[in-house]
Scaffold this active site. Sequence first.
Site, PDB file in Angstrom:
ATOM      1  N   ARG A 165     -40.046  40.543  -9.174  1.00 45.47           N
ATOM      2  CA  ARG A 165     -40.641  41.003  -7.998  1.00 45.47           C
ATOM      3  C   ARG A 165     -39.781  40.419  -6.961  1.00 45.47           C
ATOM      4  NH1 ARG A 165     -43.418  45.082  -7.343  1.00 45.47           N
ATOM      5  NH2 ARG A 165     -44.735  44.731  -8.968  1.00 45.47           N
ATOM      6  N   ARG A 216     -33.531  47.852 -14.799  1.00 47.96           N
ATOM      7  CA  ARG A 216     -33.990  46.542 -14.100  1.00 47.96           C
ATOM      8  C   ARG A 216     -34.630  45.721 -15.296  1.00 47.96           C
ATOM      9  NH1 ARG A 216     -39.592  47.557 -10.519  1.00 47.96           N
ATOM     10  NH2 ARG A 216     -40.887  48.597 -12.360  1.00 47.96           N
ATOM     11  N   HIS A 261     -33.565  49.103  -4.777  1.00 46.44           N
ATOM     12  CA  HIS A 261     -35.017  48.667  -4.005  1.00 46.44           C
ATOM     13  C   HIS A 261     -35.313  47.405  -3.331  1.00 46.44           C
ATOM     14  CE1 HIS A 261     -39.418  48.480  -4.297  1.00 46.44           C
ATOM     15  NE2 HIS A 261     -39.423  49.606  -5.242  1.00 46.44           N
ATOM     16  N   GLU A 303     -34.958  51.178   0.774  1.00 47.47           N
ATOM     17  CA  GLU A 303     -34.152  51.318  -0.147  1.00 47.47           C
ATOM     18  C   GLU A 303     -33.341  52.341  -0.001  1.00 47.47           C
ATOM     19  OE1 GLU A 303     -37.372  52.058  -3.380  1.00 47.47           O
ATOM     20  OE2 GLU A 303     -38.480  50.834  -2.117  1.00 47.47           O
TER      21      GLU A 303
HETATM   22  O1  TA6 Z   1     -40.178  52.398  -4.012  1.00 41.82           O
HETATM   23  C1  TA6 Z   1     -41.669  52.172  -3.732  1.00 41.82           C
HETATM   24  C2  TA6 Z   1     -42.414  52.099  -5.052  1.00 41.82           C
HETATM   25  O2  TA6 Z   1     -41.950  53.191  -5.792  1.00 41.82           O
HETATM   26  C3  TA6 Z   1     -43.680  52.107  -4.713  1.00 41.82           C
HETATM   27  O3  TA6 Z   1     -44.595  53.266  -4.995  1.00 41.82           O
HETATM   28  C4  TA6 Z   1     -44.306  50.984  -5.425  1.00 41.82           C
HETATM   29  O4  TA6 Z   1     -45.084  50.994  -6.629  1.00 41.82           O
HETATM   30  C5  TA6 Z   1     -43.079  50.171  -5.813  1.00 41.82           C
HETATM   31  O5  TA6 Z   1     -41.920  50.887  -5.755  1.00 41.82           O
HETATM   32  C6  TA6 Z   1     -43.138  48.770  -6.649  1.00 41.82           C
HETATM   33  O6  TA6 Z   1     -42.873  49.334  -7.869  1.00 41.82           O
HETATM   34  P1  TA6 Z   1     -42.978  48.379  -9.160  1.00 41.82           P
HETATM   35  O7  TA6 Z   1     -42.867  49.187 -10.350  1.00 41.82           O
HETATM   36  O8  TA6 Z   1     -41.863  47.343  -8.942  1.00 41.82           O
HETATM   37  O9  TA6 Z   1     -44.306  47.432  -8.914  1.00 41.82           O
END
Ligand code: TA6
Length: 296
Positions: A72, A94, A163, A265
């Site tokens: 995260r 990832r 991201h 992103e």
């Molecule tokens: O990029 C935005 C997103 O797709 C959101 O919808 C949100 O869920 C975020 O990414 C984080 O995703 P993750 O799978 O890392 O919890």
Amino acid sequence: MNLYSAPTDYSLTKSIDFIYVGDSRAIRVRHPKANGVISLHGAHVLSYQPTGEEDLIWLSEDAKFDGKTAIRGGIPICWPWFADAASPAHGFARTSEWQLHAYQITQENALITLQLKDDQGTNPTWPHPFKARLLFEVGEELNVTLEIMNIGGHPWTFTGALHTYLNIGDIDTLSVTGLGQAFIDKLEDGTPQAEPATLSVASAIDRIYTEPKEEIVVHDPTFGRDIIIKNSGHNSAVVWNPWQEGAQAMADMPDDGYQNMLCVESAWYAPTIEEGQIVQPAKTYQLTTCLSSRPR
Ligand code: TA6
């Protein structure tokens, strides 16, 4: 977590070494222009800190570094699909273990290249021969390029994103320009919308901006700087902040973590993988983000 005081596991040069971050190995760069760290788990950028400045990258204090879970914060590599086009969410890149392919250091920057190949147990739901490289270039700017090669005999398609979680002083004082006006609102069932060109964030946001400008600027008066983002190889810019309720629902984000982060992103978005970017046999595709900052 102070990545720069972690003990060296193995030195490649005087300024590039391997460290352990939890159970995963990472490569740390200490260059006169900037410091940076990238994890082999996911080719995941964990830090980019221009000399004398706050980190440009936000990393959750509660991130899991178990070598399995997606980290995260940082810059997750969403590939070969974005979001929940298939499982696992945001693709398998990832959570895959990448290998060091090359490194190089000059007076201007350090370049670390990591590699992932399809013979390393990648996902059976996307069984295409590929070679992926992540170029991590640390200098006065941060350049991150995901380079993907079709090494099979048939074309295939992908979606994806770099991201980036930006480290910001205070979400309440922040504004963003350069996103353009048109966006798909994922919190409103994917409805296309349009809004004024300057964005302020005061609640949860999850948007895919479909006509971003060449330069996106995150204006951060609290840290006294602007972050400039230049993307290429993308078709959209995704902006995400889960806000308080969203942060509370995530075990790997502090409840107030949403105040100091904003994801902006570089994305190749399509609703399905089949509608994504096509890559012909023997061809290469690059998705890039470039980050820099200037005082306000
Ligand atoms: O990029 C935005 C997103 O797709 C959101 O919808 C949100 O869920 C975020 O990414 C984080 O995703 P993750 O799978 O890392 O919890």
